[in-house]
Design a protein around this motif. Structure first.
Motif, short mmCIF file in Angstrom:
data_model
loop_
_atom_site.label_atom_id
_atom_site.label_comp_id
_atom_site.label_asym_id
_atom_site.label_seq_id
_atom_site.Cartn_x
_atom_site.Cartn_y
_atom_site.Cartn_z
N ALA A 174 1.15 -4.91 6.03
CA ALA A 174 2.42 -5.08 5.30
C ALA A 174 2.85 -3.73 4.73
N HIS A 175 4.14 -3.61 4.52
CA HIS A 175 4.66 -2.35 4.02
C HIS A 175 4.00 -1.91 2.71
N SER A 176 3.53 -2.86 1.90
CA SER A 176 2.88 -2.53 0.62
C SER A 176 1.78 -1.49 0.77
N VAL A 177 1.18 -1.45 1.94
CA VAL A 177 0.07 -0.52 2.16
C VAL A 177 0.53 0.94 1.99
N GLY A 228 8.36 -10.77 -5.31
CA GLY A 228 8.24 -9.38 -4.84
C GLY A 228 9.61 -8.76 -4.60
N GLU A 229 9.64 -7.77 -3.73
CA GLU A 229 10.90 -7.05 -3.51
C GLU A 229 11.98 -7.94 -2.90
N ALA A 230 11.58 -9.07 -2.32
CA ALA A 230 12.58 -9.96 -1.69
C ALA A 230 13.50 -10.62 -2.70
N GLU A 245 7.37 -14.88 13.16
CA GLU A 245 8.54 -14.41 12.43
C GLU A 245 9.39 -15.59 12.00
N MET A 246 9.57 -15.73 10.70
CA MET A 246 10.45 -16.79 10.20
C MET A 246 11.88 -16.47 10.59
N LEU A 247 12.53 -17.44 11.23
CA LEU A 247 13.91 -17.20 11.67
C LEU A 247 14.90 -18.19 11.07
N PHE A 258 4.82 -11.53 10.18
CA PHE A 258 5.12 -11.05 11.53
C PHE A 258 4.15 -9.96 11.96
N HIS A 259 3.43 -9.39 10.99
CA HIS A 259 2.45 -8.36 11.35
C HIS A 259 1.23 -9.01 12.01
N ASP A 260 0.39 -8.15 12.63
CA ASP A 260 -0.82 -8.72 13.22
C ASP A 260 -1.90 -8.91 12.17
N GLN A 285 2.45 4.65 -2.72
CA GLN A 285 1.63 5.83 -2.94
C GLN A 285 1.20 6.02 -4.38
N GLY A 286 2.23 6.16 -5.25
CA GLY A 286 2.00 6.80 -6.54
C GLY A 286 1.26 6.03 -7.60
N GLY A 287 1.51 4.71 -7.72
CA GLY A 287 0.81 4.00 -8.77
C GLY A 287 1.49 2.73 -9.23
N ILE A 288 0.89 2.15 -10.26
CA ILE A 288 1.36 0.87 -10.82
C ILE A 288 1.34 0.98 -12.34
N GLY A 338 5.03 -14.02 4.35
CA GLY A 338 4.78 -12.64 3.94
C GLY A 338 3.46 -12.52 3.21
N ALA A 339 2.71 -11.47 3.53
CA ALA A 339 1.43 -11.24 2.86
C ALA A 339 1.28 -9.76 2.50
N GLY A 340 2.38 -9.17 1.97
CA GLY A 340 2.25 -7.89 1.29
C GLY A 340 1.64 -8.19 -0.07
N ALA A 358 7.41 -1.55 -8.96
CA ALA A 358 7.54 -2.57 -7.92
C ALA A 358 6.21 -3.27 -7.69
N LEU A 359 5.13 -2.49 -7.66
CA LEU A 359 3.81 -3.10 -7.47
C LEU A 359 3.52 -4.02 -8.64
N MET A 360 3.89 -3.55 -9.83
CA MET A 360 3.69 -4.35 -11.04
C MET A 360 4.43 -5.69 -10.90
C1 LIG Z 1 6.82 4.86 0.89
C2 LIG Z 1 6.87 3.95 -0.30
C3 LIG Z 1 6.06 4.18 -1.39
C4 LIG Z 1 6.08 3.34 -2.50
N1 LIG Z 1 5.28 3.61 -3.57
C5 LIG Z 1 5.30 2.78 -4.63
C6 LIG Z 1 4.46 3.01 -5.75
O1 LIG Z 1 3.70 3.98 -5.79
N2 LIG Z 1 4.52 2.14 -6.79
C7 LIG Z 1 5.36 1.06 -6.79
O2 LIG Z 1 5.37 0.31 -7.76
N3 LIG Z 1 6.14 0.81 -5.72
C8 LIG Z 1 6.14 1.62 -4.64
N4 LIG Z 1 6.95 1.35 -3.58
C9 LIG Z 1 7.65 0.06 -3.51
C10 LIG Z 1 6.65 -1.06 -3.12
O3 LIG Z 1 5.74 -0.53 -2.16
C11 LIG Z 1 7.31 -2.29 -2.52
O4 LIG Z 1 8.38 -2.70 -3.32
C12 LIG Z 1 6.30 -3.43 -2.43
O5 LIG Z 1 5.11 -3.01 -1.80
C13 LIG Z 1 6.88 -4.62 -1.69
O6 LIG Z 1 5.88 -5.60 -1.60
P1 LIG Z 1 6.22 -7.05 -1.06
O7 LIG Z 1 4.96 -7.82 -1.08
O8 LIG Z 1 7.38 -7.60 -1.80
O9 LIG Z 1 6.71 -6.83 0.45
P2 LIG Z 1 6.01 -6.11 1.72
O10 LIG Z 1 4.81 -5.34 1.37
O11 LIG Z 1 7.13 -5.42 2.43
O12 LIG Z 1 5.52 -7.32 2.61
C14 LIG Z 1 6.40 -8.12 3.36
C15 LIG Z 1 5.60 -9.15 4.12
O13 LIG Z 1 6.50 -10.10 4.66
C16 LIG Z 1 6.27 -10.30 6.05
N5 LIG Z 1 7.56 -10.65 6.63
C17 LIG Z 1 8.76 -10.06 6.41
N6 LIG Z 1 9.73 -10.73 7.06
C18 LIG Z 1 9.13 -11.75 7.68
C19 LIG Z 1 9.60 -12.80 8.52
N7 LIG Z 1 10.88 -12.93 8.83
N8 LIG Z 1 8.69 -13.68 9.01
C20 LIG Z 1 7.36 -13.56 8.71
N9 LIG Z 1 6.87 -12.59 7.92
C21 LIG Z 1 7.75 -11.71 7.42
C22 LIG Z 1 5.62 -9.01 6.53
O14 LIG Z 1 4.83 -9.25 7.66
C23 LIG Z 1 4.80 -8.63 5.29
O15 LIG Z 1 3.57 -9.32 5.33
C24 LIG Z 1 6.96 2.22 -2.49
C25 LIG Z 1 7.80 1.99 -1.41
C26 LIG Z 1 7.79 2.86 -0.33
C27 LIG Z 1 8.75 2.61 0.77
#
Ligand SMILES: Cc1cc2nc3c(=O)[nH]c(=O)nc-3n(C[C@H](O)[C@H](O)[C@H](O)COP(=O)(O)OP(=O)(O)OC[C@H]3O[C@@H](n4cnc5c(N)ncnc54)[C@H](O)[C@@H]3O)c2cc1C
Length: 641
Positions: A75-78, A428-430, A194-196, A68-70, A81-84, A44-46, A444-446
């Motif tokens: 990553a979903h982190s992109v 992170g969120e995991a 994709e890690m399985l 798993f993204h290209d 919206q609101g802040g940290i 994962g590289a969010g 969450a970003l924090m």
């Molecule tokens: C719409 C929205 C807005 C938000 N706004 C805010 C905000 O303003 N402030 C805040 O604090 N939080 C916010 N959050 C929450 C926050 O965005 C997330 O909790 C945080 O970005 C998660 O980051 P992460 O790095 O843990 O995971 P992610 O960003 O989800 O990254 C997951 C990574 O894991 C990889 N991955 C996943 N499964 C596998 C697998 N099986 N094999 C290989 N790779 C895998 C993906 O490719 C990706 O690179 C928001 C959430 C949403 C949904």
């Protein structure tokens, strides 16, 4: 409670405000010339994964990063919206580390680990400094210093932001650091993998099995430690604000190898999302909580009032959050906001098609501050709203409704962010996070960045320095067994030969979870939902339609594997919610509420983290606990009134 069923978080002793420093002083280190002999896998590289991978590589470890993204930038982190949040007190409005700590603890309804939350508050200020040094363009005041706004559950302004694109800008900062390390040879980035499965050798995490999503080939990746940074699982509900591809597979497969899954039923519903308008809708869209700095939630006073919002005079509007929670008003925590919206709809005062929404209105602020100021603050959010609905938020009220958004549950980790499988770290969120039973906005970003930049790089060294890690090859029986298990599951999916696509089962699962394990839960509903999820799982393995094969790019195969995992996790979410016979934060059991309808905790029985071990040999999942102790403040009933 039997001693064997208690998990040890290994929190350092001593006063709260010295614990992290003490832990760092005691941690074993790996010398600079020895680090390159250790390979670390980061999945994962969010924000969490990219920050960890870049930092570990800067320190000299060899890092292999699978996503798993290209590109990590997807990553979903992109989407954040609101802040940290950070306890900088730039506004001179009374903020401090202690206040951020207390508010986060209270916001989580006292179901988080005190020591972790304190450390998070302590590190928050460093994250902002680090991001600014990377060039993250946070919003600034006219005079040049960083601007702040407010998020729910707090009476100060401590949220740093970059318009409505904070996640994107922070991710570009982390990605820049990662790309630099990749160019320098410290990080090998492996996209579209994709890690399985997790490879566990002699009880330690030593690698993963991944599928190359382009060629279909299975790969074994071995290392001295594995870091999961794979995000949250709110997509179990099918409709959620998460990116469509976010899923639970990595953490679920690690769970099946023995990693304890903590508080799976703790899910946050965000009150201000665009309401679902059709049964075919694929996801929901968030309207950031930041909008409630200037926006007000309201419904008509009279049930069934079908007039358009501009025709409803001020005196006939109910600003229900301001009425119900006068101290915090529109900026109550999300669990309270979401339930209040639901209550309005149940009273017949919901608006829009089917009465499934409430109004979010910025017209007051537009009059007070001017439209241009609002555009500057929330321009891209307004554009998004208009793009999706065709309505201009600056000319009328937006319609919003609660939707699944964030998961406080996740893999259990100790103070060092290590799971109960030695060598498996989760960030992170995991992980089950520092957010307790309810996360406050902008935390969450924090947390993800604190984990990745400032905690894991220290604690991982301690593990690597102390562990016996004999060389492991792809031919190790454990690696071969894991690879064979992945292949067998892929083949099983392809063999079903039924008629229903995976997405159909996913949608059905989402409905069951939303109805019975959603904003409100009850014993009766949860028992029913466990039966329904089990029946759905059975139907999945009898009637799944899956075109194509395994040796090629096959997105239906990817989807089917993820849905199969959601169908297993879904049942554990309900089981967890059933076992917790209290209400706390987002976990609202209708049987346990105060006279005025607020969550009624049972601290005597449930002041603990529940962490589930996988079912084994016909035995159901085993519920372990980590008791929670609070020294800094008394366990109060939360009050935002
Ligand atoms: C719409 C929205 C807005 C938000 N706004 C805010 C905000 O303003 N402030 C805040 O604090 N939080 C916010 N959050 C929450 C926050 O965005 C997330 O909790 C945080 O970005 C998660 O980051 P992460 O790095 O843990 O995971 P992610 O960003 O989800 O990254 C997951 C990574 O894991 C990889 N991955 C996943 N499964 C596998 C697998 N099986 N094999 C290989 N790779 C895998 C993906 O490719 C990706 O690179 C928001 C959430 C949403 C949904």
């Amino acid at each position: 409670m039997a001693a064997a069923s208690v998990l040890d978080p290994r929190v350092p002793g001593g006063p709260l405000d010295t614990q992290w420093q003490r832990r760092r002083d005691e941690l074993a280190l790996v010398g600079p010339t020895r680090r390159r002999f250790h390979t670390v896998l980061v999945i994962g590289a969010g924000l969490a994964g990219a920050s960890a991978a870049a930092t570990l590589s800067e320190l000299g470890y060899r890092v292999r990063c699978l996503v798993f993204h290209d590109s990590p930038r997807r990553a979903h982190s992109v989407a954040a919206q609101g802040g940290i949040n950070a306890a900088k007190n730039y506004q001179n409005d009374g903020d401090s580390v202690a206040r951020l700590f207390h508010e986060t603890l209270e916001g989580g309804d006292f179901r988080s680990r005190e020591a972790n939350v304190y450390r998070l508050a302590e590190l928050s200020a460093r994250i902002i400094d680090h991001a600014v040094a990377q060039g993250v363009p946070f919003a600034r005041e006219y005079g040049g210093h960083l601007a702040n706004r407010s998020f729910g559950g707090t009476l100060v302004s401590r949220t740093f932001y970059a318009r409505g694109q904070t996640g994107q800008q922070l991710l570009l900062g982390a990605y820049g650091a990662l790309a630099k390390e990749e160019a320098a040879g410290g990080v090998t980035l492996l996209p579209r993998r994709e890690m399985l499965d997790l490879v566990v050798v002699d009880g330690r995490a030593r690698g993963v099995i991944a599928r190359d999503l382009v060629t279909g080939a299975l790969e074994t990746h071995l290392a001295d430690a594995v870091v999961l940074a794979t995000g949250g699982y709110a997509n179990a509900y099918y409709l959620s604000t998460n990116a469509k591809a976010s899923n639970c597979t990595a953490i679920w497969r690690a769970h099946r190898r023995g990693a304890a899954f903590a508080n799976p039923g703790f899910v946050q519903f965000h009150p201000t999302c665009l309401p679902a308008t059709s049964a075919d809708q694929a996801k929901t869209t968030l309207m950031s909580e930041s909008l409630r700095n200037d926006g007000r939630l309201w419904v008509p006073i009279r049930a069934g009032d079908a007039r358009s919002p501009q025709d409803i005079p001020e005196a006939e509007r109910d600003y229900f959050l301001e009425r119900r929670y006068p101290r915090f008003g529109n900026l109550v925590p999300r669990d309270l906001g979401s339930r209040a919206c639901k209550a309005m709809m149940e009273e017949g005062r919901g608006v829009g098609p089917g009465g499934r929404a409430v109004y979010l209105d910025v017209s007051d602020a537009a009059r007070r501050l001017g439209v241009e100021v609002l555009r500057e603050r929330y321009g891209n959010l307004f554009e998004m709203y208009q793009h999706i609905t065709g309505d201009d938020p600056l000319r009328g009220s937006m319609r919003v409704a609660p939707s699944a958004h964030y998961t406080m549950g996740g893999l259990w980790v100790d103070y060092d962010l290590m799971s109960n499988i030695p060598g498996l770290f989760v960030i992170g969120e995991a992980n089950f996070s520092d957010q307790g039973a309810n996360r406050l906005g902008a935390s969450a970003l924090m947390q993800g960045l604190a984990d990745g930049y400032f905690i894991l790089p220290y604690t991982l060294a301690d593990y690597l320095a102390g562990a016996q890690l004999p060389a492991v090859t792809e031919d190790a029986p454990e690696a071969r067994e894991a690879r064979a298990a992945v292949w067998a599951r892929v083949e099983r999916l392809l063999r079903v030969g039924g008629r229903r696509p995976a997405g159909d089962f996913h949608r059905a699962l989402g409905r069951v979870l939303w109805d019975h394990c959603g904003l409100e839960r009850s014993r009766e509903g949860l028992v029913k939902s466990m039966e329904e999820v089990a029946a759905l799982r059975e139907a999945f393995w009898e009637d799944l339609a899956l075109p194509g094969g395994a040796g090629e790019l096959n997105q239906e195969l990817e989807r089917a594997g993820r849905v199969a995992d959601f169908l297993e996790l879904g049942e554990l979410m309900c089981r967890d919610a059933l076992a917790r016979e209290e209400s706390c934060g987002c976990h609202f059991r209708t049987e346990y509420q105060t006279n005025d309808g607020e969550a009624l905790r049972n601290d005597e029985r449930f002041a603990h983290v529940a962490a589930w071990l996988p079912e084994e040999g016909g035995r159901g999942p085993e519920r372990l606990v980590e008791p929670l102790h609070f020294e800094s403040m008394a366990l109060l009933e939360r009050s935002y009134k």
